[in-house]
Write an enzyme that holds these catalytic residues in place. Structure first.
Site, PDB file in Angstrom:
ATOM      1  N   ARG A 261      31.258  80.574  49.372  1.00 34.02           N
ATOM      2  CA  ARG A 261      32.356  81.491  49.032  1.00 34.02           C
ATOM      3  C   ARG A 261      32.440  81.755  47.539  1.00 34.02           C
ATOM      4  NH1 ARG A 261      35.459  78.149  53.271  1.00 34.02           N
ATOM      5  NH2 ARG A 261      35.154  76.682  51.594  1.00 34.02           N
TER       6      ARG A 261
ATOM      7  N   GLU B  79      35.182  62.642  51.796  1.00 31.06           N
ATOM      8  CA  GLU B  79      36.105  61.654  52.361  1.00 31.06           C
ATOM      9  C   GLU B  79      35.375  60.591  53.202  1.00 31.06           C
ATOM     10  OE1 GLU B  79      39.355  63.671  54.107  1.00 31.06           O
ATOM     11  OE2 GLU B  79      40.502  61.826  54.436  1.00 31.06           O
TER      12      GLU B  79
HETATM   13  P1  AMP Z   1      36.487  69.798  46.637  1.00 31.61           P
HETATM   14  O1  AMP Z   1      37.333  68.788  47.342  1.00 31.61           O
HETATM   15  O2  AMP Z   1      37.216  70.386  45.440  1.00 31.61           O
HETATM   16  O3  AMP Z   1      35.139  69.273  46.276  1.00 31.61           O
HETATM   17  O4  AMP Z   1      36.296  70.996  47.666  1.00 31.61           O
HETATM   18  C1  AMP Z   1      35.097  71.210  48.320  1.00 31.61           C
HETATM   19  C2  AMP Z   1      35.021  72.577  48.973  1.00 31.61           C
HETATM   20  O5  AMP Z   1      35.801  72.573  50.144  1.00 31.61           O
HETATM   21  C3  AMP Z   1      35.452  73.731  48.089  1.00 31.61           C
HETATM   22  O6  AMP Z   1      34.351  74.611  47.978  1.00 31.61           O
HETATM   23  C4  AMP Z   1      36.576  74.395  48.843  1.00 31.61           C
HETATM   24  O7  AMP Z   1      36.287  75.762  49.021  1.00 31.61           O
HETATM   25  C5  AMP Z   1      36.632  73.702  50.197  1.00 31.61           C
HETATM   26  N1  AMP Z   1      37.981  73.221  50.549  1.00 31.61           N
HETATM   27  C6  AMP Z   1      38.452  71.967  50.396  1.00 31.61           C
HETATM   28  N2  AMP Z   1      39.726  71.866  50.829  1.00 31.61           N
HETATM   29  C7  AMP Z   1      40.071  73.094  51.253  1.00 31.61           C
HETATM   30  C8  AMP Z   1      41.284  73.642  51.808  1.00 31.61           C
HETATM   31  N3  AMP Z   1      42.400  72.906  52.023  1.00 31.61           N
HETATM   32  N4  AMP Z   1      41.288  74.969  52.114  1.00 31.61           N
HETATM   33  C9  AMP Z   1      40.170  75.725  51.906  1.00 31.61           C
HETATM   34  N5  AMP Z   1      39.015  75.267  51.409  1.00 31.61           N
HETATM   35  C10 AMP Z   1      38.954  73.966  51.082  1.00 31.61           C
END
Ligand code: AMP
Length: 174
Positions: free
Chosen positions: A59, A96
């Site tokens: 995205r 996680e």
């Molecule tokens: P991160 O935890 O910042 O490493 O997030 C990893 C990926 O998961 C990112 O590219 C986000 O686009 C996606 N992501 C994580 N949590 C969400 C959420 N609650 N809603 C939408 N996308 C999420």
């Protein structure tokens, strides 16, 4: 008045129970909202001497591409392991319940240049943190991080410190 929140679809319990998923396909489906995001990114960074944009699969690519076109700068795709055919720099990081790994073509990292690092949404910051480390390992500077959506209650600021982070909209609870 334009409100970006109206264009972000919230999907409870996706991809698993207890997660509220902030979906940006509804932004992509609205030319008004998509243009708002790209215009804002351009306005925020046009005078900040950004020399390339790095974006996270998949995205992140959608927002980085028109921005790069506007600023006339290169795009550096950061992809999941196994997708890039050339010589790569890679980094494993913890999710996680599992580990993930991302890669960048080392030849595409512009040495000594100012690279804006982006994704659509910043949650824990783990993915961007791993991306930042391979860009720096490749010789780039990462002066700023940008996301359309930020979830600061997941404490990404701490993980991404000291790089300044900008988002267009933040959500403050799950
Ligand atoms: P991160 O935890 O910042 O490493 O997030 C990893 C990926 O998961 C990112 O590219 C986000 O686009 C996606 N992501 C994580 N949590 C969400 C959420 N609650 N809603 C939408 N996308 C999420």
């Amino acid at each position: 008045m334009f409100n970006l929140d109206d264009y972000i679809r919230k999907v409870p319990d996706f991809p698993k129970k207890g997660i509220l998923f902030y979906d940006i396909t509804s932004v992509l489906a609205s030319p008004i909202a998509f243009k708002y995001c790209i215009d804002k990114m351009t306005e925020i960074y046009k005078d900040k001497k950004i020399e390339a944009i790095a974006a996270i699969e998949a995205r992140g690519f959608l927002f980085a591409s028109p921005f790069a076109y506007n600023l006339d700068i290169p795009i550096i795709p950061i992809r999941k392991k196994g997708k890039l055919p050339g010589i790569t720099l890679s980094k494993k990081y913890d999710l996680e319940y599992a580990q993930a790994e991302i890669e960048v073509h080392s030849a595409d990292v512009p040495k000594g240049k100012r690279v804006l690092l982006t994704d659509d949404l910043i949650a824990t910051g783990g993915t961007l943190n791993a991306a930042r480390s391979i860009l720096i390992e490749g010789g780039a500077h990462v002066p700023e991080i940008f996301g359309i959506v930020g979830l600061p209650f997941l404490n990404y600021q701490k993980v991404l410190d000291p790089t300044p982070i900008t988002t267009l909209i933040e959500y403050h609870s799950e």
